[in-house]
Design a protein around this motif. Structure first.
Motif, PDB file in Angstrom:
ATOM      1  N   VAL A   1     -10.472  -2.267 -10.940  1.00 18.50           N
ATOM      2  CA  VAL A   1      -9.672  -2.184  -9.399  1.00 18.50           C
ATOM      3  C   VAL A   1      -8.660  -3.140  -8.398  1.00 18.50           C
TER       4      VAL A   1
ATOM      5  N   LEU B   1       0.861  -1.177  -0.170  1.00 18.14           N
ATOM      6  CA  LEU B   1      -0.198  -0.100   0.415  1.00 18.14           C
ATOM      7  C   LEU B   1       1.520   1.278   0.171  1.00 18.14           C
TER       8      LEU B   1
ATOM      9  N   ARG C   1      -7.040   2.968  -1.986  1.00 22.26           N
ATOM     10  CA  ARG C   1      -7.321   2.227  -1.972  1.00 22.26           C
ATOM     11  C   ARG C   1      -7.958   1.481  -1.008  1.00 22.26           C
TER      12      ARG C   1
ATOM     13  N   GLY D   1      -3.222   8.683  -7.868  1.00 21.00           N
ATOM     14  CA  GLY D   1      -2.714   6.835  -8.180  1.00 21.00           C
ATOM     15  C   GLY D   1      -3.808   6.471  -6.961  1.00 21.00           C
ATOM     16  N   GLY D   2      -5.148   6.800  -6.828  1.00 15.23           N
ATOM     17  CA  GLY D   2      -6.394   6.927  -6.084  1.00 15.23           C
ATOM     18  C   GLY D   2      -6.197   6.261  -4.653  1.00 15.23           C
TER      19      GLY D   2
ATOM     20  N   ALA E   1      -1.537   6.991   0.439  1.00 12.25           N
ATOM     21  CA  ALA E   1      -2.981   6.860  -0.380  1.00 12.25           C
ATOM     22  C   ALA E   1      -3.907   6.626   0.836  1.00 12.25           C
TER      23      ALA E   1
ATOM     24  N   GLN F   1      -9.113   9.439  -9.438  1.00 12.24           N
ATOM     25  CA  GLN F   1      -7.523   8.778  -9.299  1.00 12.24           C
ATOM     26  C   GLN F   1      -6.457  10.108  -9.494  1.00 12.24           C
TER      27      GLN F   1
ATOM     28  N   ASP G   1      -5.796  -3.993  -8.958  1.00 12.96           N
ATOM     29  CA  ASP G   1      -4.812  -3.497  -8.468  1.00 12.96           C
ATOM     30  C   ASP G   1      -4.436  -2.901  -7.309  1.00 12.96           C
ATOM     31  N   ARG G   2      -6.386  -2.247  -6.397  1.00 15.82           N
ATOM     32  CA  ARG G   2      -6.031  -0.603  -5.332  1.00 15.82           C
ATOM     33  C   ARG G   2      -6.967  -1.754  -4.366  1.00 15.82           C
TER      34      ARG G   2
END
Length: 398
Positions: free
Chosen positions: A253, A194, A231, A228-229, A198, A225, A255-256
């Motif tokens: 999403v 993480l 998580r 990087g948006g 974020a 976003q 990857d998040r």
């Protein structure tokens, strides 16, 4: 006093973790053992590490005819003064076995009762009839919230046999000095992949349909976003994990979203989050809400007697949100700059296990010392919120 706790299983779950927490805080005058009808999972290992003797009855399914005499023999051989049952199947078998073994003090805790549903399963007429028949074999049923107590009243369980003592949280375990919390946060975020800067939205609980964690996956896809948006960190495991993973991929999403799985370091994991979100529409208590508040997080929630049964000023960092993706996306986006840990509010002190365990111990003393006598409940069955001077209360508000 010797007490035997009878529980259906000891996999990681709310009722199972509550049992372990209670046993850690009961006074030494109560010597407690635990028997699981089946599945002595991770909580059984934790109990043994705590020094608690744990038995595995080895029950094979709901209708194992040999289970009742085995449990009766265990209770009789252990010469227990009181038997405390947890979860539906254990309440049925445990109450009956305790009576057959000649134990006069029998208590049960109702952890999960909702309209038409008990422990996530549909209530049939047969399930209800067996529940009520077994309930008459005990002296007292503890409800974990006033909502549960009301459902018991709807089932015609006599009010004088029901006491409300809510679930508890180990408040001290969640309070970390600022430097320790910051170091834990950095370490865990790095280990979980993480980004340190974020916005991390957390979900805590079993990955089952009733928790509605898909709302958070969809909300993540709707959030801006920037940088990087945000998580999503989901702590827990369960049958819905594959479906949630597919949903995250479909929403773009994957990857998040981080699936941390079943963990025993929840207080530390909460430091990696910036907000706890709980979109379930039906909770019998809502312990995750209190854990989030205890860890200094703002909490956004949709259902939970743990907070709905308290005045709003008891948890100023908590806000109720409609359980749909758009509502959560809008609310969570507002928290992007809110990174300073909040102080533990009155709600956390209200549910501190150090305050609640002595109430259970007192019940044991009354029932165990007086045979079948049932303690008289206070006019308000729920444990009252502690009163503090206005100045002290003001210090908890932000």
């Amino acid at each position: 006093m010797k007490v035997l706790h009878v529980i259906t299983g000891l996999a990681a779950g709310g009722a199972e973790q509550q049992l372990r927490l209670l046993l850690r805080h009961l006074p030494d005058r109560h010597r407690c053992d635990v028997v699981a009808l089946e599945n002595p999972g991770t909580v059984a290992q934790g109990l043994r590490e705590d020094g608690v003797r744990v038995f595995d009855l080895g029950m094979r399914g709901n209708r194992d005819p040999a289970a009742l005499p085995r449990l009766t023999g265990l209770i009789r051989h252990g010469r227990y003064d009181l038997v405390h049952c947890h979860l539906y199947r254990a309440c049925v078998y445990g109450r009956l076995a305790a009576r057959l073994a000649g134990v006069g003090a029998v208590v049960a805790t109702e952890h999960s009762l909702l309209p038409g549903v008990i422990e996530g399963r549909r209530i049939t007429p047969g399930v209800r009839a067996l529940y009520l028949a077994a309930e008459r074999l005990g002296q007292c049923t503890l409800a974990v919230s006033e909502s549960v107590a009301e459902h018991l009243a709807d089932w015609k369980v006599p009010a004088h046999r029901v006491l409300t003592i809510p679930n508890g949280v180990d408040a001290a375990r969640y309070a970390q000095p600022a430097p320790t919390r910051a170091a834990t946060r950095r370490f865990l975020r790095a280990g979980l992949g993480l980004p340190q800067d974020a916005l991390v939205v957390g979900g805590l609980g079993r990955l089952v349909p009733g928790k509605r964690f898909e709302v958070l996956v969809d909300a993540l896809a709707l959030m801006p976003q920037r940088d990087g948006g945000a998580r999503l960190l989901l702590v827990g495991d369960g049958e819905q994990r594959p479906a949630l993973e597919r949903r995250a991929r479909a929403a773009g999403v994957a990857d998040r979203v981080v699936f941390a799985g079943e963990r025993d370091d929840v207080p530390d994991l909460l430091t990696a989050m910036d907000v706890l979100a709980a979109p379930s529409r039906n909770e019998t208590f809502g312990m995750a809400l209190i854990e989030g508040l205890a860890a200094g997080l703002p909490v956004r929630w949709s259902s939970g007697p743990a907070l709905s049964e308290l005045p709003p000023e008891a948890a100023p960092g908590a806000r109720r949100v409609r359980s749909d993706p758009a509502a959560y996306a809008a609310e969570l986006a507002l928290l992007r700059q809110c990174r300073t840990p909040l102080p533990q509010p009155e709600a956390v002190r209200h549910y501190d296990i150090a305050r609640l365990a002595p109430l259970v111990a007192g019940l044991y003393d009354q029932l165990g010392g007086a045979g079948t006598a049932v303690p008289t409940p206070a006019p308000a069955r729920t444990v009252p919120l502690p009163q503090h001077p206005p100045a002290a209360a003001a210090k908890t508000s932000r």
